[in-house]
Design a protein around this motif. Sequence first.
Motif, PDB file in Angstrom:
ATOM      1  N   LYS A 195     -21.520  32.174  92.258  1.00  0.00           N
ATOM      2  CA  LYS A 195     -21.461  31.232  91.137  1.00  0.00           C
ATOM      3  C   LYS A 195     -22.399  31.676  90.008  1.00  0.00           C
ATOM      4  N   ALA A 196     -21.991  31.321  88.781  1.00  0.00           N
ATOM      5  CA  ALA A 196     -22.832  31.612  87.614  1.00  0.00           C
ATOM      6  C   ALA A 196     -23.757  30.449  87.306  1.00  0.00           C
ATOM      7  N   GLY A 197     -23.335  29.259  87.728  1.00  0.00           N
ATOM      8  CA  GLY A 197     -24.152  28.081  87.461  1.00  0.00           C
ATOM      9  C   GLY A 197     -23.962  27.049  88.548  1.00  0.00           C
ATOM     10  N   ALA A 198     -24.947  26.159  88.681  1.00  0.00           N
ATOM     11  CA  ALA A 198     -24.843  25.083  89.667  1.00  0.00           C
ATOM     12  C   ALA A 198     -25.476  23.823  89.104  1.00  0.00           C
ATOM     13  N   VAL A 199     -24.800  22.691  89.337  1.00  0.00           N
ATOM     14  CA  VAL A 199     -25.418  21.386  89.085  1.00  0.00           C
ATOM     15  C   VAL A 199     -25.821  20.856  90.455  1.00  0.00           C
ATOM     16  N   THR A 200     -27.134  20.679  90.653  1.00  0.00           N
ATOM     17  CA  THR A 200     -27.656  20.292  91.970  1.00  0.00           C
ATOM     18  C   THR A 200     -28.288  18.906  91.903  1.00  0.00           C
ATOM     19  N   GLU A 254     -35.416  30.196  98.084  1.00  0.00           N
ATOM     20  CA  GLU A 254     -35.050  31.619  98.192  1.00  0.00           C
ATOM     21  C   GLU A 254     -33.713  31.785  98.915  1.00  0.00           C
ATOM     22  N   GLU A 255     -33.527  30.993  99.969  1.00  0.00           N
ATOM     23  CA  GLU A 255     -32.301  31.108 100.756  1.00  0.00           C
ATOM     24  C   GLU A 255     -31.076  30.778  99.899  1.00  0.00           C
ATOM     25  N   PHE A 256     -31.186  29.719  99.103  1.00  0.00           N
ATOM     26  CA  PHE A 256     -30.087  29.329  98.216  1.00  0.00           C
ATOM     27  C   PHE A 256     -29.837  30.430  97.188  1.00  0.00           C
ATOM     28  N   LEU A 257     -30.930  30.943  96.596  1.00  0.00           N
ATOM     29  CA  LEU A 257     -30.780  31.951  95.543  1.00  0.00           C
ATOM     30  C   LEU A 257     -30.200  33.239  96.115  1.00  0.00           C
ATOM     31  N   ASP A 258     -30.604  33.595  97.343  1.00  0.00           N
ATOM     32  CA  ASP A 258     -30.008  34.752  98.035  1.00  0.00           C
ATOM     33  C   ASP A 258     -28.518  34.536  98.230  1.00  0.00           C
ATOM     34  N   ALA A 259     -28.168  33.342  98.697  1.00  0.00           N
ATOM     35  CA  ALA A 259     -26.766  33.051  98.987  1.00  0.00           C
ATOM     36  C   ALA A 259     -25.937  33.075  97.713  1.00  0.00           C
ATOM     37  N   ALA A 260     -26.522  32.597  96.609  1.00  0.00           N
ATOM     38  CA  ALA A 260     -25.777  32.554  95.347  1.00  0.00           C
ATOM     39  C   ALA A 260     -25.524  33.965  94.830  1.00  0.00           C
ATOM     40  N   GLY A 261     -26.568  34.795  94.860  1.00  0.00           N
ATOM     41  CA  GLY A 261     -26.403  36.162  94.389  1.00  0.00           C
ATOM     42  C   GLY A 261     -26.778  36.324  92.926  1.00  0.00           C
ATOM     43  N   PRO A 262     -26.714  37.574  92.454  1.00  0.00           N
ATOM     44  CA  PRO A 262     -27.299  37.925  91.153  1.00  0.00           C
ATOM     45  C   PRO A 262     -26.545  37.377  89.935  1.00  0.00           C
ATOM     46  N   GLN A 263     -25.328  36.855  90.131  1.00  0.00           N
ATOM     47  CA  GLN A 263     -24.611  36.318  88.952  1.00  0.00           C
ATOM     48  C   GLN A 263     -25.179  34.984  88.519  1.00  0.00           C
ATOM     49  N   LEU A 264     -25.997  34.371  89.400  1.00  0.00           N
ATOM     50  CA  LEU A 264     -26.472  33.019  89.092  1.00  0.00           C
ATOM     51  C   LEU A 264     -27.388  33.047  87.870  1.00  0.00           C
ATOM     52  N   THR A 265     -27.007  32.255  86.866  1.00  0.00           N
ATOM     53  CA  THR A 265     -27.750  32.202  85.613  1.00  0.00           C
ATOM     54  C   THR A 265     -28.580  30.942  85.512  1.00  0.00           C
ATOM     55  N   ILE A 266     -28.005  29.828  85.994  1.00  0.00           N
ATOM     56  CA  ILE A 266     -28.655  28.556  85.730  1.00  0.00           C
ATOM     57  C   ILE A 266     -28.427  27.541  86.847  1.00  0.00           C
ATOM     58  N   VAL A 267     -29.502  26.826  87.165  1.00  0.00           N
ATOM     59  CA  VAL A 267     -29.424  25.683  88.072  1.00  0.00           C
ATOM     60  C   VAL A 267     -29.822  24.458  87.258  1.00  0.00           C
ATOM     61  N   ALA A 268     -28.884  23.527  87.097  1.00  0.00           N
ATOM     62  CA  ALA A 268     -29.138  22.309  86.321  1.00  0.00           C
ATOM     63  C   ALA A 268     -29.278  21.159  87.307  1.00  0.00           C
ATOM     64  N   ASN A 269     -30.522  20.697  87.500  1.00  0.00           N
ATOM     65  CA  ASN A 269     -30.768  19.632  88.474  1.00  0.00           C
ATOM     66  C   ASN A 269     -30.468  18.291  87.827  1.00  0.00           C
ATOM     67  N   TYR A 270     -29.731  17.468  88.572  1.00  0.00           N
ATOM     68  CA  TYR A 270     -29.346  16.139  88.070  1.00  0.00           C
ATOM     69  C   TYR A 270     -30.424  15.137  88.494  1.00  0.00           C
ATOM     70  N   ALA A 271     -31.608  15.257  87.886  1.00  0.00           N
ATOM     71  CA  ALA A 271     -32.774  14.420  88.209  1.00  0.00           C
ATOM     72  C   ALA A 271     -33.900  14.858  87.287  1.00  0.00           C
TER      73      ALA A 271
END
Length: 333
Positions: free
Chosen positions: A50-55, A63-80
């Motif tokens: 994924k390139a982005g995630a709303v969490t 780290e585990e989540f970021l590893d699983a997502a991989g290098p395309q991940l640009t942004i994590v937008a937390n809903y809080a």
Amino acid sequence: MTAETRPPVLVTRRLPQQALDRITAVCDMTLYDGEDAMPRGRLLAEAAGKAGAVTLLTDRVDEEFLDAAGPQLTIVANYAVGFDNIDVDACTRRGVLACNTPEVLTETTADTAFALMMAAARRIAEGDRFLRSGTAWIWGPLMMLGQDVHHATVGIVGFGRIGQAVARRARGFSMRVVYHDTARPPAEVEQELAAEYRDLEDLLRESDFISLHTSLSTQTRHLINAERLALMKPTAVLVNTSRGPVVDEQALARALARRQIFAAGLDVFEREPEVHPGLLACDNAVLIPHLGSATVQTRLAMANLAVDNLLAGLQGRRPPALLNPQARDPEPR
Ligand code: GLV
Ligand code: GLV
């Protein structure tokens, strides 16, 4: 980001539809539509590529989540507004933008804190339970006496936006406002809110109401413990709309059961969704399921801000509520 390149994004729970429509207009959205928090294994599997995630605050972004997502991940937008579920440093190291939803929920969360203060002091939830129990009753001079809110002293622990919004409400109830924080606000803010600084111990001794508005960190975990509860007045009411682990629940349940303090109003819990059985057993605890920002208007505003953050990050613009500009500032100042 063009029509031909719709970035893949993950949304870990259903949000207000208007916000989802804004995402699906320009992204390939994977939505977890369960009633529960997204199961960890599924979260990690769906994050891949994924390139982005709303969490949400129920999703650990580590780290585990970021590893699983991989290098395309640009942004994590937390809903809080709180982001203790996110390892911001780990995001920064990998150049992943991390965002939250401040400001849009300030007033609503302050309303929740005030509602809990009032309900706990005036035994509103207990009275409601009592009537529903069908117990015979008649108006009585000594029936279900509470504590006055007006003209009392409120001690605000954590004097950020939400703490200050509680102080403004308190002024309307002719309350005296004292506060504690690690940083002092500008003198104008203290003056405008007629709020006086106290060290934490003095605040706890002096306050009739204690309302918690800190973030959760190693410094604030169990900030309210048995020793600090022992400093409070026997008439004191403790309110927590911040994060559960700021309070040692075991110690609080004991203090409530022994009437060492008068009451508590809690929106958050140490091991959500679990509630300490000792608290459930206390009639002088008002307990609500993490509803701090839960209004139609505010949840929509949070969703729109999370989507503003997400789309800005994906489109190479600076997200409006960026926590780690040092990660990969798209618009260096
Ligand atoms: C909710 O608890 C939030 O941090 O927004
Ligand atoms: C949260 O937005 C705070 O600063 O209190």
